[in-house]
Design an enzyme around this catalytic site. Structure first.
Site, PDB file in Angstrom:
ATOM      1  N   GLY A   1       0.793  -1.228   0.000  1.00  0.00           N
ATOM      2  CA  GLY A   1       0.000   0.000   0.000  1.00  0.00           C
ATOM      3  C   GLY A   1       0.827   1.279   0.000  1.00  0.00           C
ATOM      4  N   LYS A   2       2.043   1.227  -0.528  1.00  0.00           N
ATOM      5  CA  LYS A   2       2.882   2.428  -0.541  1.00  0.00           C
ATOM      6  C   LYS A   2       2.301   3.491  -1.473  1.00  0.00           C
ATOM      7  CE  LYS A   2       6.581  -0.033  -1.534  1.00  0.00           C
ATOM      8  NZ  LYS A   2       6.034  -1.386  -1.393  1.00  0.00           N
ATOM      9  N   THR A   3       1.920   3.062  -2.661  1.00  0.00           N
ATOM     10  CA  THR A   3       1.331   4.008  -3.614  1.00  0.00           C
ATOM     11  C   THR A   3       0.034   4.579  -3.046  1.00  0.00           C
ATOM     12  OG1 THR A   3       2.155   2.510  -5.276  1.00  0.00           O
ATOM     13  CG2 THR A   3       0.689   4.237  -6.036  1.00  0.00           C
TER      14      THR A   3
ATOM     15  N   GLU B   1       0.214 -36.047   1.946  1.00  0.00           N
ATOM     16  CA  GLU B   1      -0.425 -34.922   2.645  1.00  0.00           C
ATOM     17  C   GLU B   1      -0.804 -35.303   4.071  1.00  0.00           C
ATOM     18  OE1 GLU B   1      -0.226 -32.028   1.582  1.00  0.00           O
ATOM     19  OE2 GLU B   1       0.381 -32.553  -0.451  1.00  0.00           O
TER      20      GLU B   1
HETATM   21  P1  ADP Z   1       2.771  -0.923  -3.315  1.00  0.00           P
HETATM   22  O1  ADP Z   1       2.882   0.437  -3.907  1.00  0.00           O
HETATM   23  O2  ADP Z   1       3.210  -0.996  -1.898  1.00  0.00           O
HETATM   24  O3  ADP Z   1       3.401  -2.012  -4.119  1.00  0.00           O
HETATM   25  P2  ADP Z   1      -0.008  -0.501  -3.798  1.00  0.00           P
HETATM   26  O4  ADP Z   1      -0.217   0.729  -3.013  1.00  0.00           O
HETATM   27  O5  ADP Z   1       0.125  -0.340  -5.260  1.00  0.00           O
HETATM   28  O6  ADP Z   1       1.238  -1.301  -3.250  1.00  0.00           O
HETATM   29  O7  ADP Z   1      -1.167  -1.517  -3.429  1.00  0.00           O
HETATM   30  C1  ADP Z   1      -1.862  -2.240  -4.386  1.00  0.00           C
HETATM   31  C2  ADP Z   1      -3.309  -2.410  -4.004  1.00  0.00           C
HETATM   32  O8  ADP Z   1      -3.425  -3.240  -2.847  1.00  0.00           O
HETATM   33  C3  ADP Z   1      -3.972  -1.121  -3.619  1.00  0.00           C
HETATM   34  O9  ADP Z   1      -4.514  -0.490  -4.728  1.00  0.00           O
HETATM   35  C4  ADP Z   1      -5.053  -1.577  -2.657  1.00  0.00           C
HETATM   36  O10 ADP Z   1      -6.197  -1.997  -3.347  1.00  0.00           O
HETATM   37  C5  ADP Z   1      -4.452  -2.790  -1.996  1.00  0.00           C
HETATM   38  N1  ADP Z   1      -3.862  -2.447  -0.689  1.00  0.00           N
HETATM   39  C6  ADP Z   1      -2.569  -2.585  -0.344  1.00  0.00           C
HETATM   40  N2  ADP Z   1      -2.367  -2.223   0.929  1.00  0.00           N
HETATM   41  C7  ADP Z   1      -3.560  -1.820   1.414  1.00  0.00           C
HETATM   42  C8  ADP Z   1      -4.002  -1.309   2.673  1.00  0.00           C
HETATM   43  N3  ADP Z   1      -3.167  -1.143   3.691  1.00  0.00           N
HETATM   44  N4  ADP Z   1      -5.308  -1.002   2.801  1.00  0.00           N
HETATM   45  C9  ADP Z   1      -6.162  -1.169   1.784  1.00  0.00           C
HETATM   46  N5  ADP Z   1      -5.803  -1.631   0.581  1.00  0.00           N
HETATM   47  C10 ADP Z   1      -4.531  -1.968   0.373  1.00  0.00           C
END
Ligand code: ADP
Length: 653
Positions: free
Chosen positions: A216-218, A434
């Site tokens: 969720g960095k972006t 398994e």
């Molecule tokens: P990163 O930039 O860290 O690789 P993104 O921000 O692109 O990750 O996350 C991809 C998707 O995953 C987001 O668009 C969202 O839908 C979901 N996601 C990731 N982290 C979270 C969070 N903490 N809360 C809600 N959704 C999340």
């Protein structure tokens, strides 16, 4: 995962479909070519050419009904309507032609040519060819540049989102409380810069978001912009790296120019490691373009005023390879860790995404959160979506908990494979394998409960799997915990050996995981008595799984490490044998039941394990087995066991 997704997003811009005007241009050129070259040829092919003398003859004999003068020829018709023929003849200096035509009573004349408007003439003769040439050159250079616009050399292609109405907010980012807390200050600064200026406090110019992919960095960066209600420039580090040296640097310049104009604003550079990689000191860097771009970025970050309201957020999952100059104070001096969510975080993320789909009211997301230790936010979003897709496929109008737990498996192990043909014998081996894992797990204390065993093959190549879910999230693992995990992993291979006296490829993943655990115990966690507290190996990337390790040990020490690893694994394997031999009757029973059912739940497994049969009426094969087990000496040679089993198969068939 993220890389690819993002790149796709960005590629969309570069590979936009051909604009409509280009199609018009191509169409017009084709029509023009047809008119100029094809039509006259077609037309002339039905027209006969005659000599001037023949023409004069035909004229005198009164055959010619009609004549038309063109600039270099006469076109004339003979015959009546049914067998009309058109001829052409080159013009000849013939002063009597008019009187001849009058005499022969031929209808004759020429087309009226209007004088062309000089403006149109100018347009057609000069402007149109120039425009075509200009567009042609532009088109060619654009293609040569791999899709980037020739007219925007060195322009940054950052996507700008200016206060979108549906901007992400902090509430959309679940379970990252620490990260959100660190970023709140930035939001506050953007809201109220004067408060900071009054005291003389300077906010960080750059914040580095560090963590595994998909956490969720972006989303966090977008949420900061959304909360602060400022424009958001987004681009990926790789977009700076260009074919020509110097272009990336000029893109950086342009980006900062644009950002300064729009201040206060947020610039988000994703995957900053693409340009911010540690510079080479060997002298032969081989990547001048990247270095120049990085230098420019460093320059720009120094150059702009911290009070201007431009804040740079950058994301990476490889902080260890970044150039130290980039992370020094005054540049990206603050690091915000965005870690994989814990159980509470996972539940919250699931809740955020569950709101977007129609959920059955009985769904308990906590159960799903428990099953998904180690999953990132992106994985969890994917699980909810897969569950919703399954509900649609099955024609239901809400998502049930079962859909979600099935989609956990889809995300972990791939879709169920529809047409995998597995022989009965192989199926038996898989079932024993398994159940071997499951029994090795429950026969030890303090292991995660088994929640599901299945022998339905998956598209990922897994032929079956045993799912264990910890009741509570564990943050620390003791040496004993790790050993128990290795015993559980070895249980599959041990079952193959004890029952069928074979070793199959099905255990390869178990072997890999066991070896990794043993290696980490010795070389990284300091759990070996002799090596004690010494670091011998370290994973080369903190956040990217499976990216290898860096060794700090000498060659001889490496040898010793290998021996230690073998010792530990041998112990675990022997322990698994011991546990399965002690529970051999259960191994048979449960494997047979699994073969029938293909998937059994943890409860069913525990019921049989504790001798409480799930079935009210024991099926024949269990009764047969019980009889056989009674006669069977548990310690007999396994060769005989396999024969006996094969015999019993035949009987059952
Ligand atoms: P990163 O930039 O860290 O690789 P993104 O921000 O692109 O990750 O996350 C991809 C998707 O995953 C987001 O668009 C969202 O839908 C979901 N996601 C990731 N982290 C979270 C969070 N903490 N809360 C809600 N959704 C999340």
């Amino acid at each position: 995962m993220t890389d690819r997704r993002k790149n796709n997003k960005n590629n969309k811009n570069n590979r936009s479909p051909r604009p409509i005007w280009q199609w018009y241009l191509i169409g017009a050129a084709i029509i023009l070519a047809i008119q100029m070259f094809v039509l006259p040829t077609v037309k002339n092919s039905s027209i006969k050419e005659v000599s001037y003398s023949e023409f004069v003859q035909k004229l005198s004999s009164g055959e010619i009904k009609e004549l038309k003068e063109e600039s270099y020829q006469y076109l004339f018709k003979t015959g009546d309507k049914e067998n009309e023929q058109v001829y052409r003849v080159g013009k000849w200096r013939d002063p009597d032609i008019t009187s001849r035509l009058l005499n022969a009573q031929t209808k004759f004349g020429t087309e009226i040519v209007e004088p062309t408007n000089p403006v149109i003439l100018f347009l057609v003769q000069l402007v149109v060819p120039l425009a075509i040439m200009f567009l042609g050159i532009r088109f060619i250079t654009k293609n040569m540049m791999g899709g980037s616009n020739a007219m925007s050399f060195g322009k940054s292609n950052a996507k700008i989102y200016i206060q979108p109405t549906n901007a992400a907010k902090f509430k959309d980012v679940a379970g990252q409380d620490e990260a959100k807390e660190s970023l709140e200050e930035i939001v506050d600064f953007l809201h109220n810069p004067k408060k900071y200026a009054k005291i003389g406090a300077v906010t960080p110019k750059g914040v580095l978001l560090v963590g595994p992919p998909g956490t969720g960095k972006t989303l966090l960066a977008k949420a900061v912009a959304g909360e602060a209600n400022v424009p958001f420039f987004s681009l990926s580090g790789s977009e700076f790296v260009e074919m020509f040296v110097g272009l990336g640097a000029s893109k950086v310049r342009d980006l900062f120019k644009q950002a300064n104009e729009k201040a206060p604003c947020i610039v988000f550079i994703d995957e900053i490691d693409a340009i911010g990689k540690r510079r080479d000191t060997s002298g032969y860097s081989g990547n001048d373009e990247r270095e120049q771009t990085l230098n420019q970025l460093l320059n720009e970050m120094d150059g702009f005023d911290a009070t201007s309201g431009v804040i740079i957020l950058a994301a990476t999952n490889r902080p260890e390879i970044l150039d130290p100059a980039l992370t020094r104070p005054g540049r990206f001096d603050r690091q915000v860790r965005v870690e994989l969510p814990d159980i509470k975080g996972r539940e919250e993320i699931l809740e955020v995404h569950a709101k977007k789909v129609k959920m059955d009211k009985d769904v308990n997301l906590k159960n799903i959160a428990r099953m998904t230790a180690g999953a990132s936010g992106a994985d969890l979003a994917n699980i909810i979506n897969e569950g919703a897709l399954k509900a649609v496929r099955e024609g239901r109008n809400s998502v049930t908990e079962e859909d979600l737990s099935e989609s956990v498996e889809v995300v972990i192990a791939g879709q169920k494979k529809k047409n995998a043909v597995i022989t009965q014998k192989e199926k038996e081996i898989i079932a024993y394998h398994e159940v071997g894992h499951a029994i090795a797990a429950v026969a030890q204390e303090d292991t995660a409960p088994v929640t599901k065993i299945t022998i339905i093959p998956r598209t990922s190549g897994a032929l079956g799997y045993t799912m264990q879910v910890e009741e509570e999230e564990k943050f620390l693992m003791s040496k004993d915990d790790l050993f128990r995990e290795m015993v559980t992993l070895a249980g599959g291979r041990s079952a193959e050996e004890i029952i069928f006296n074979i070793k199959t490829t099905g255990a390869s993943n178990d072997i890999e995981r066991t070896t990794n655990i043993a290696r980490a115990m010795v070389a990284t966690y300091g759990m070996d008595e002799d090596f004690n507290f010494v670091l011998l190996e370290k994973p080369s990337s903190q956040y990217l799984k499976g990216s290898g390790t860096n060794s700090y040990a000498a060659a001889e020490t490496e040898n010793m490490v290998d021996k230690k690893i073998m010792e530990i694994i041998n112990q675990a394997h022997a322990k698994a044998h011991e546990l399965l031999n002690a529970n051999i009757d259960k191994l048979h029973e449960i494997s047979k039941y699994l073969l029938e059912q293909e998937t059994i739940t943890g409860e069913q497994f525990m019921d049989i394990f504790h001798n409480e049969y799930v079935l009210t009426e024991k099926p024949d094969y269990i009764k047969n087995l019980e009889e056989k087990i009674k006669d069977q000496d548990v310690n007999q040679d396994s060769e005989e066991t396999i024969d006996e089993l094969e015999d019993s198969d035949k009987k059952e068939d």
